[in-house]
Design a protein around this motif. Structure first.
Motif, mmCIF file in Angstrom:
data_model
loop_
_atom_site.group_PDB
_atom_site.id
_atom_site.type_symbol
_atom_site.label_atom_id
_atom_site.label_comp_id
_atom_site.label_asym_id
_atom_site.label_seq_id
_atom_site.Cartn_x
_atom_site.Cartn_y
_atom_site.Cartn_z
ATOM 1 N N LEU A 8 -11.568 -26.468 -14.017
ATOM 2 C CA LEU A 8 -12.122 -27.828 -14.011
ATOM 3 C C LEU A 8 -12.305 -28.380 -15.425
ATOM 4 C CD1 LEU A 8 -14.793 -27.332 -11.217
ATOM 5 C CD2 LEU A 8 -12.588 -28.488 -11.003
ATOM 6 N N ASP A 9 -12.432 -27.493 -16.375
ATOM 7 C CA ASP A 9 -12.679 -27.952 -17.731
ATOM 8 C C ASP A 9 -11.360 -28.204 -18.491
ATOM 9 O OD1 ASP A 9 -12.028 -25.321 -17.494
ATOM 10 O OD2 ASP A 9 -13.340 -24.633 -19.141
ATOM 11 N N LYS A 10 -10.264 -28.042 -17.771
ATOM 12 C CA LYS A 10 -8.975 -28.264 -18.451
ATOM 13 C C LYS A 10 -8.293 -29.488 -17.870
ATOM 14 C CE LYS A 10 -8.189 -23.376 -19.443
ATOM 15 N NZ LYS A 10 -8.961 -22.579 -18.471
ATOM 16 N N THR A 63 -17.343 -34.875 -10.787
ATOM 17 C CA THR A 63 -17.327 -35.562 -12.086
ATOM 18 C C THR A 63 -16.319 -34.885 -13.036
ATOM 19 O OG1 THR A 63 -19.629 -36.111 -11.763
ATOM 20 C CG2 THR A 63 -18.780 -36.332 -13.996
ATOM 21 N N GLN A 64 -16.370 -33.556 -12.991
ATOM 22 C CA GLN A 64 -15.433 -32.841 -13.875
ATOM 23 C C GLN A 64 -13.991 -33.162 -13.519
ATOM 24 O OE1 GLN A 64 -16.145 -28.700 -15.058
ATOM 25 N NE2 GLN A 64 -18.046 -28.841 -13.883
ATOM 26 N N ILE A 65 -13.708 -33.208 -12.233
ATOM 27 C CA ILE A 65 -12.331 -33.527 -11.804
ATOM 28 C C ILE A 65 -11.942 -34.927 -12.287
ATOM 29 C CG2 ILE A 65 -10.819 -33.935 -9.819
ATOM 30 C CD1 ILE A 65 -12.289 -31.681 -8.367
ATOM 31 N N THR A 66 -12.896 -35.855 -12.162
ATOM 32 C CA THR A 66 -12.617 -37.220 -12.609
ATOM 33 C C THR A 66 -12.321 -37.247 -14.121
ATOM 34 O OG1 THR A 66 -14.257 -37.895 -10.987
ATOM 35 C CG2 THR A 66 -13.492 -39.590 -12.505
ATOM 36 N N GLU A 67 -13.237 -36.581 -14.848
ATOM 37 C CA GLU A 67 -13.124 -36.629 -16.315
ATOM 38 C C GLU A 67 -11.895 -35.883 -16.839
ATOM 39 O OE1 GLU A 67 -14.976 -38.444 -18.364
ATOM 40 O OE2 GLU A 67 -15.990 -39.183 -16.532
ATOM 41 N N TRP A 69 -9.302 -34.137 -14.918
ATOM 42 C CA TRP A 69 -8.006 -34.175 -14.238
ATOM 43 C C TRP A 69 -7.504 -35.610 -14.091
ATOM 44 C CZ3 TRP A 69 -8.353 -30.260 -9.525
ATOM 45 C CH2 TRP A 69 -8.574 -28.961 -10.014
ATOM 46 N N LEU A 70 -8.379 -36.470 -13.634
ATOM 47 C CA LEU A 70 -7.902 -37.826 -13.303
ATOM 48 C C LEU A 70 -7.668 -38.684 -14.549
ATOM 49 C CD1 LEU A 70 -7.307 -39.900 -11.006
ATOM 50 C CD2 LEU A 70 -9.693 -40.639 -11.271
ATOM 51 N N LYS A 71 -8.733 -38.820 -15.343
ATOM 52 C CA LYS A 71 -8.644 -39.785 -16.457
ATOM 53 C C LYS A 71 -7.493 -39.484 -17.433
ATOM 54 C CE LYS A 71 -13.263 -41.715 -16.304
ATOM 55 N NZ LYS A 71 -14.576 -41.712 -16.968
ATOM 56 N N PRO A 72 -7.354 -38.217 -17.868
ATOM 57 C CA PRO A 72 -6.263 -37.983 -18.825
ATOM 58 C C PRO A 72 -4.889 -37.833 -18.166
ATOM 59 C CG PRO A 72 -7.887 -36.167 -18.822
ATOM 60 C CD PRO A 72 -8.130 -36.978 -17.613
ATOM 61 N N ALA A 73 -4.766 -37.957 -16.840
ATOM 62 C CA ALA A 73 -3.502 -37.686 -16.144
ATOM 63 C C ALA A 73 -2.420 -38.693 -16.554
ATOM 64 C CB ALA A 73 -3.718 -37.717 -14.633
ATOM 65 N N THR A 74 -1.217 -38.237 -16.505
ATOM 66 C CA THR A 74 -0.087 -39.127 -16.786
ATOM 67 C C THR A 74 -0.007 -40.144 -15.658
ATOM 68 O OG1 THR A 74 1.352 -37.654 -15.573
ATOM 69 C CG2 THR A 74 1.240 -37.330 -17.965
ATOM 70 N N PRO A 75 0.553 -41.326 -15.953
ATOM 71 C CA PRO A 75 0.632 -42.347 -14.900
ATOM 72 C C PRO A 75 1.307 -41.827 -13.629
ATOM 73 C CG PRO A 75 1.357 -43.225 -17.008
ATOM 74 C CD PRO A 75 1.091 -41.784 -17.257
ATOM 75 N N GLU A 76 2.255 -40.916 -13.737
ATOM 76 C CA GLU A 76 2.939 -40.423 -12.536
ATOM 77 C C GLU A 76 1.983 -39.623 -11.659
ATOM 78 O OE1 GLU A 76 4.813 -38.760 -15.750
ATOM 79 O OE2 GLU A 76 4.400 -40.899 -15.893
ATOM 80 N N LEU A 77 1.078 -38.890 -12.305
ATOM 81 C CA LEU A 77 0.169 -38.026 -11.540
ATOM 82 C C LEU A 77 -1.068 -38.766 -11.024
ATOM 83 C CD1 LEU A 77 0.048 -34.632 -13.486
ATOM 84 C CD2 LEU A 77 1.144 -35.149 -11.316
ATOM 85 N N LYS A 78 -1.450 -39.808 -11.755
ATOM 86 C CA LYS A 78 -2.751 -40.455 -11.490
ATOM 87 C C LYS A 78 -2.930 -40.846 -10.022
ATOM 88 C CE LYS A 78 -5.534 -42.322 -14.954
ATOM 89 N NZ LYS A 78 -5.458 -42.892 -16.255
ATOM 90 N N ARG A 79 -1.862 -41.399 -9.465
ATOM 91 C CA ARG A 79 -1.905 -41.869 -8.087
ATOM 92 C C ARG A 79 -2.274 -40.740 -7.125
ATOM 93 N NH1 ARG A 79 0.664 -46.649 -6.141
ATOM 94 N NH2 ARG A 79 0.603 -46.390 -3.892
ATOM 95 N N ALA A 80 -1.528 -39.626 -7.274
ATOM 96 C CA ALA A 80 -1.737 -38.494 -6.366
ATOM 97 C C ALA A 80 -3.116 -37.878 -6.568
ATOM 98 C CB ALA A 80 -0.651 -37.444 -6.597
ATOM 99 N N GLY A 82 -5.801 -39.392 -7.780
ATOM 100 C CA GLY A 82 -6.813 -40.342 -7.287
ATOM 101 C C GLY A 82 -6.962 -40.228 -5.784
ATOM 102 N N ALA A 83 -5.819 -40.188 -5.056
ATOM 103 C CA ALA A 83 -5.877 -40.127 -3.594
ATOM 104 C C ALA A 83 -6.560 -38.844 -3.134
ATOM 105 C CB ALA A 83 -4.467 -40.231 -3.020
ATOM 106 N N SER A 84 -6.150 -37.709 -3.713
ATOM 107 C CA SER A 84 -6.733 -36.435 -3.310
ATOM 108 C C SER A 84 -8.212 -36.364 -3.650
ATOM 109 C CB SER A 84 -6.025 -35.275 -4.009
ATOM 110 O OG SER A 84 -4.731 -35.164 -3.530
#
Ligand code: DAH
Length: 377
Positions: A8-10, A63-67, A69-80, A82-84
């Motif tokens: 989660l911290d990565k 919160t950790q997942i948001t911070e 995984w989600l926020k720094p994700a590449t635009p291609e990944l962000k969608r998937a 966010g949904a999950s």
């Protein structure tokens, strides 16, 4: 698997996730982790820790997942991602909320179970009192008259001289007022008229006839007062039942028949009755009703051969006063004395109770000694 293994911290890049198709598996792991731990949450403090661990704003799992995984994700990944993440959040929140309700109602049930009353245990017995003998005798008298069409009325114990005396054809200075000397109430100066404690229940004859047109059939149970010195047969407070029947065709026969019926119901069918001429200002003719002595069965002698101590050998006992209503009384209530007739009676309840239950001192009714009261449950 400890939670730290979830990464989660990565960031996703650091975890080597580059394609959207890898995302669901990643979240499935998180969810499995959630479920594994969720099973162990049973009480309120465990639940709180668990909730903070997952939903805490600063460092909760979501919160950790948001911070990270989600926020720094590449635009291609962000969608998937966010949904999950939304799906996971909805699941986690409803599960946690449901567990809270379950824990709360469980705690309630446990508390109820702890405080449950065993209804099969015997209760605490509280002794219930009984009616005073005077009240019981009132009831006996009322039942008898009620059964032959009389109704029951009650009236004030504080009366005016008009109702207590004048309207009953006892004018001021009439000698019978001496027999009924009573307690007058101290009133402030200038008060209109006097007030007294009623000496008999007869005033309710007047009060009732003032209000009702004939036919009238009433009895009036109640307390009365006289300035008497206490002894075995006198008390300054005692009890009476007044009776009044007025209609268009009431005769002396109705009168004696009614009284006899009452006396036999009250004392038993074997007693005999008789009446003697007497005088009351509000009845004409007036009588005194006697009953054959219930103690010696009207023989005048005791079982041992001597004279009966109750009737003193007379074989008769004086019961109460009565008579045909004096026409003068109708004048006070606007009844037409030519059209109506009736009878009245006034009995001392204490006296009747003493005779029926063999009590030789009226004072015991007022002392309320439980040794006496318990004899009449
Ligand atoms: N009021 C009378 C008294 O207290 C008792 C009485 C006598 C009442 C005759 C009556 C009656 O109604 O007719 O001594």
């Amino acid at each position: 698997m400890p939670i730290s293994d979830l990464g989660l911290d990565k960031t996703l890049a650091a975890l080597g996730v580059a394609q959207a198709s890898q995302v669901p598996a990643l979240f499935a792991e998180v969810r499995a982790h959630f479920e594994g731990h969720f099973k162990t949450v049973h009480d309120e403090s465990e639940w709180k820790m668990f909730r903070d661990r997952w939903l805490g704003r600063k460092s909760g799992v979501l919160t950790q997942i948001t911070e990270n995984w989600l926020k720094p994700a590449t635009p291609e990944l962000k969608r998937a991602v966010g949904a999950s993440l939304n799906e996971l959040r909805a699941y986690v929140e409803t599960q946690i909320e449901a567990r809270r309700t379950a824990i709360e109602s469980g705690a309630e049930e446990a508390a109820l179970a702890r405080g449950r009353i065993d209804l099969s245990l015997p209760g605490v017995i509280r002794p219930v009192g009984s009616r005073h003998l005077i009240r019981q005798v009132f009831q006996e008298i009322e039942d008898i008259f009620f059964s032959i069409g009389f109704s029951i009325v009650e009236g004030p114990e504080i009366e005016t001289p008009y109702y207590n005396f004048e309207a009953l054809n006892i004018p001021e200075f009439h000698p019978v007022r001496d027999d009924m000397d009573t307690f007058y109430i101290d009133l402030p100066k200038g008060a209109p008229g006097q007030l007294l404690l009623r000496t008999h229940t007869s005033p309710m004859q007047i009060r009732t006839m003032e209000k009702r047109k004939p036919p009238v059939r009433i009895i009036v149970p109640g307390k009365v007062y006289r300035r008497d010195n206490p002894d075995a047969t006198h008390s300054f407070i005692f009890h009476q039942v007044e009776g009044l029947a007025v209609d268009s065709d009431i005769t002396f026969c109705d009168f004696t028949g009614t009284i006899e019926y009452f006396v036999k119901q009250f004392f038993g069918p074997s007693v005999k009755t008789r009446f003697r001429p007497s005088y009351f200002p509000f009845t004409e003719p007036s009588v005194e009703f006697d009953v054959s002595c219930p103690f010696c069965s009207g023989t005048g002698s005791s079982a041992g051969g001597g004279t009966c101590s109750k009737c003193k050998g007379a074989a008769w006992i004086e019961l109460f006063g009565a008579g045909m209503v004096d026409p003068a009384v109708y004048g006070f209530v606007n009844y037409d004395a030519k059209k109506v007739s009736g009878f009245a009676f006034g009995m001392g309840v204490d006296r009747l109770a003493m005779l029926k239950y063999g009590i030789d001192d009226i004072q015991v009714f007022f002392q309320n000694d439980v040794r006496f009261l318990r004899q009449f449950p």
